[in-house]
Each structure stands twice: as structure tokens, then as C-alpha cells.
Design an enzyme around this catalytic site. Structure first.
Site, PDB file in Angstrom:
ATOM      1  N   TYR A   1       0.852  -1.194   0.000  1.00  0.00           N
ATOM      2  CA  TYR A   1       0.000   0.000   0.000  1.00  0.00           C
ATOM      3  C   TYR A   1       0.881   1.235   0.000  1.00  0.00           C
ATOM      4  CZ  TYR A   1      -3.291   3.580   1.532  1.00  0.00           C
ATOM      5  OH  TYR A   1      -4.049   4.718   1.613  1.00  0.00           O
TER       6      TYR A   1
ATOM      7  N   ASP B   1       9.190   3.299   0.375  1.00  0.00           N
ATOM      8  CA  ASP B   1       8.099   4.013   1.016  1.00  0.00           C
ATOM      9  C   ASP B   1       8.313   3.882   2.518  1.00  0.00           C
ATOM     10  OD1 ASP B   1       5.756   4.788   2.236  1.00  0.00           O
ATOM     11  OD2 ASP B   1       4.424   3.680   0.906  1.00  0.00           O
TER      12      ASP B   1
ATOM     13  N   LYS C   1       3.555  10.996   7.700  1.00  0.00           N
ATOM     14  CA  LYS C   1       3.192  10.707   9.088  1.00  0.00           C
ATOM     15  C   LYS C   1       3.820  11.692  10.073  1.00  0.00           C
ATOM     16  CE  LYS C   1       0.853   6.900   8.013  1.00  0.00           C
ATOM     17  NZ  LYS C   1      -0.611   6.839   8.063  1.00  0.00           N
TER      18      LYS C   1
END
Length: 427
Positions: free
Chosen positions: A151, A241, A268
Site C-alpha cells: 500500500y 516508502d 506521518k
């Protein structure tokens, strides 16, 4: 799902239920973020401090979700709050560069092995999207290799083979299935096969060095090393990622595992609790976005907004090597003792993760890739609600992570609730 657990939840959360009914009248599904929904309806949070949430129903919950790894310092850390509010009070949307962005960029370049230059956006989705664009601009190719179950946000290119084999849902153009190639995690032979068949047409290979959404699955080091070797052999940019995994070491998972990519996507916690994304890497790749000499475009009203940058600097200062190592040790203890507790129950549960990240799977294991994981299924939801009713908040899919306000007492609390919840699900 156990009807007793649902009944207990509904009885404890009348205010959340009323708010959800109001929300569904004005927002499809009652929210604007798919992962916050769970049956029978989500709890609404009125405030958060440290590692605790206070719901609208005045319940105090131990937060082991931390906004899907974002709140690594917990909620409302004083130094970050002060930095953000001070900067906002001096003006935020100024439409020009500020020194706050320069300082945060310098910190990331110093901290992350792969980053020579960096640009800022507003989400992990933007970060991975622009990292892929940099690779496409550099190579002139459009085919992307990603992991099955990987993802990387919600832009079209990566919304393939997240939970199934093709595009994830309607609204994504069919053509992305023709230009996205996938391989299973930790399968070296399969990875070599994909490069033998597609290496000359690849724009990039993007992966999480520890798979997050797929189930907190740790890498086999040989797999990451093979990925690095193959991408160098075929001159294909390797993208990590690290939106979630930056918390695993001072320099991110790439430093923890000793494999340096060409480009890195971040998000984040690096914005101090405000919306943020960043992508960076080799200078020659990042020069695609140079405003005078580049061949690609990257802009956005809130890119590098000063309050976010100030919050990011304060967060990185607090999350130093000592803080990360302490969190990782707590994570090691949690996984070790959770496995011992699980072994004492007659349920199939496997514990995965690394550092301060962990995942509970309702499967017997072993879990080595997305296919062998139980993340993203309904299997965990009964245990999730049992733990939620007992004061521990995790992701409905079984993901959890730690924050710096936590100590051994919070780990004890989690383990006791896990033990009691497993017994309740067994009953």
C-alpha cells in the site's frame, strides 16, 4: 462478531452512535477516511493527550493505533505544540519560502541515508506519487513494479494489487493494470523473474521495507539486498516508502536494514501532527523538479507550510536515537510476551512486526507476505472489539504501534487486555 461484544460497545457509546447518525447524513459513510470506520460504528474522540484518547462518551482508551504510526510522540507533545502555535501565530500561509522548510530539509538530508535533496507535500500519497514521477521522468518509462499487498496511498498507479490482483475499486482507470507489475514480498526467485521479463521497461520498483498495511511483515534481508542489486543492474530507481517505517531507526528502515534506495517517500510524524509528505533522494533524480531546469512539475498551496515544518523539526529533535531504541525495546518485549500469551489460548493468532510496530493476525502463520497474512480481512474484528471494550484501541485490521509516552506499565496493560480478550473470544 460476538453479539455480546457489540451489545457492550453500543451500551457504552451512545454519544458516538448519535454523532455517527448525524455524520452519515452529511458525509458518505459518516467520515472522509475509509479506515476509521468499523462495525457497528466508530467511536468519536473529543481529546487526546500522551498515549490516551478520551472519547465523546468519556471513555479513556490506551492508544495503540497512534493515527496509523503518525503520533510517535503521543498526542499534544508540549514542545511540538509550542513550535507549531508559535509559528502559526507569526503567520502560516505566506506564499513564499521560509527558513522552517530549510531547517527541516537539512535535518532529513542529514538523517536519511538516501536523501541528498528533498521536497515537501501534504500526505504520504503525494510523497509516493511524486517519487514515482521523479523515476518516470528520469527513465522515460511508465511501468511500475510493486509488491503484492503493498500500500502506497490512494493515487491511481499504486491502487493495484493491494488486496486483490487488479485495480482496487471502480474509479481507477483500467490502464493502470497494464503498466503495473507485481511480485510477492520476500520471494527472491519471483523478483528475479520480474526483472528478467520486465527490467528494461521499468520506471521504478517501489516497496515498503517492512510491509505495513499488508500486516507488519518484516523483510528477509536477502530480499532487500536482491532488490538493490537488481535495480542497479537494470538501472531502475529503487523507491522505499518509509511513510510508516521512518520510526524504526534514526535514519529509517533503510538505516536499520542497511539497504539504501535511490528515492524515499516520507510522511506521518515528520510534520509534527499536521498534514505532511516528503520525497527525496539522489540529486540527479530530484532535479526533475528544478523550477528552471527540470522536466516535471510539483506545487501545492500547503507544501512546506511553516507550521508543519516547525512541528516537524521539533518532532525530529525529540525522536532521537535514544528515544527510538527505547521504543524498539518496548516493541520487542510486547511481541515476545504477546506470543507467549497467544500460545496459551486455543486461537490461531500470529504476531509480526519490528521495532515499535506490531501486528496481530488471526491466522496460524507463518506470515511472510501478503498472501499468508490476515491483515485487511474481517478475521481480526471480533478481537479488535473485545480489546476496544476493555480500553485498548488498535486498528480493526490488527495493527498497532508504540509512542514515546509509553513505558512498561502500558505494555503490561496491553498484555493483560490481550489475554482477557482472547479468553472472551474463545468463550
Amino acid at each position: 462478531m460476538n453479539p455480546d461484544s457489540v451489545e457492550d460497545y453500543v451500551a457504552a457509546t451512545p454519544r458516538s452512535r448519535a454523532l455517527h447518525e448525524r455524520a452519515t447524513a452529511v458525509m458518505p459513510g459518516g467520515d472522509t477516511r475509509s479506515v476509521t470506520f468499523h462495525e457497528p460504528y466508530p467511536s468519536y474522540v473529543q481529546s487526546a493527550s500522551g498515549c490516551r484518547l478520551l472519547t465523546e462518551d468519556d471513555e479513556e482508551l490506551l492508544d495503540l493505533l497512534n493515527n496509523y504510526t503518525q503520533s510517535v510522540l503521543g498526542h499534544a507533545p508540549p514542545a511540538v505544540v509550542e513550535a507549531v502555535t508559535d509559528r502559526f501565530a507569526r503567520g502560516n500561509g505566506v506564499g513564499a519560502p521560509t527558513d522552517d522548510a530549510v531547517v527541516l530539509a537539512e535535518r532529513l538530508v542529514d538523517r536519511v541515508p538516501s536523501i541528498e535533496q528533498v521536497r515537501f507535500g501534504n500526505s504520504g500519497t503525494e510523497a509516493t506519487m511524486n517519487a514515482i514521477r521523479a523515476a518516470m521522468a528520469h527513465t522515460g518509462e511508465e511501468t511500475v513494479l510493486k509488491l503484492q499487498g503493498g500500500y502506497h496511498g490512494t493515487h491511481d498507479t499504486v491502487e493495484v494489487a493491494v488486496e486483490g490482483d487488479g485495480r482496487e475499486h471502480a474509479g481507477i482507470p483500467r490502464d493502470v493494470e497494464r503498466r503495473v507489475v507485481t511480485a510477492p514480498f520476500n520471494d527472491i526467485d519471483a523478483l528475479k523473474d520480474r526483472f528478467e521479463r520486465h527490467g528494461d521497461e521499468l520506471a521504478c520498483f517501489i516497496l515498503e521495507p517492512l510491509m505495513g498495511v499488508a500486516g507488519g511483515i518484516s523483510p528477509e534481508l536477502a530480499f532487500l539486498e536482491t532488490a538493490r542489486d537488481l535495480t542497479e543492474e537494470y538501472d531502475v530507481p529503487l523507491i522505499f516508502d518509509e511513510v510508516m517505517t521512518m520510526r524504526l531507526a534514526h535514519g529509517g528502515a533503510q538505516a536499520r536494514y542497511g539497504v539504501t534506495p535511490d528515492l524515499t517517500a516520507l510522511g506521518k510524524f515528520i510534520g509534527g501532527g499536521l498534514p505532511v509528505g516528503a520525497f527525496g533522494g539522489r540529486e540527479d533524480l530530484m532535479n526533475a523538479f528544478h523550477p528552471e531546469d527540470g522536466v516535471a512539475h510539483h506545487s501545492g498551496t500547503f507544501n512546506a507550510n511553516p507550521a508543519t515544518m516547525a512541528g516537524g523539526v521539533a518532532t525530529l529533535e525529540a525522536l532521537d536515537t535514544a528515544a527510538i531504541e527505547r521504543l524498539n525495546e518496548l516493541g520487542n518485549r510486547l511481541r515476545r510476551e504477546a506470543r507467549a500469551i497467544v500460545a496459551g489460548h486455543d486461537l490461531d493468532v500470529t504476531v509480526t512486526g519490528d521495532g515499535s510496530m506490531f501486528q496481530l493476525h488471526r491466522t496460524s502463520g507463518p506470515v511472510t507476505d501478503a498472501e499468508s497474512a490476515a491483515a485487511g480481512t474481517d478475521a481480526f474484528e471480533e478481537l479488535f472489539l473485545a480489546m476496544r471494550n476493555r480500553g485498548v484501541f488498535m486498528a480493526p485490521r490488527g495493527m498497532g504501534n508504540l509512542s514515546t509516552p509509553m513505558d512498561d506499565a502500558e505494555i503490561d496493560e496491553f498484555l493483560a487486555v490481550l489475554d482477557d480478550s482472547l479468553a472472551a473470544v474463545e468463550a
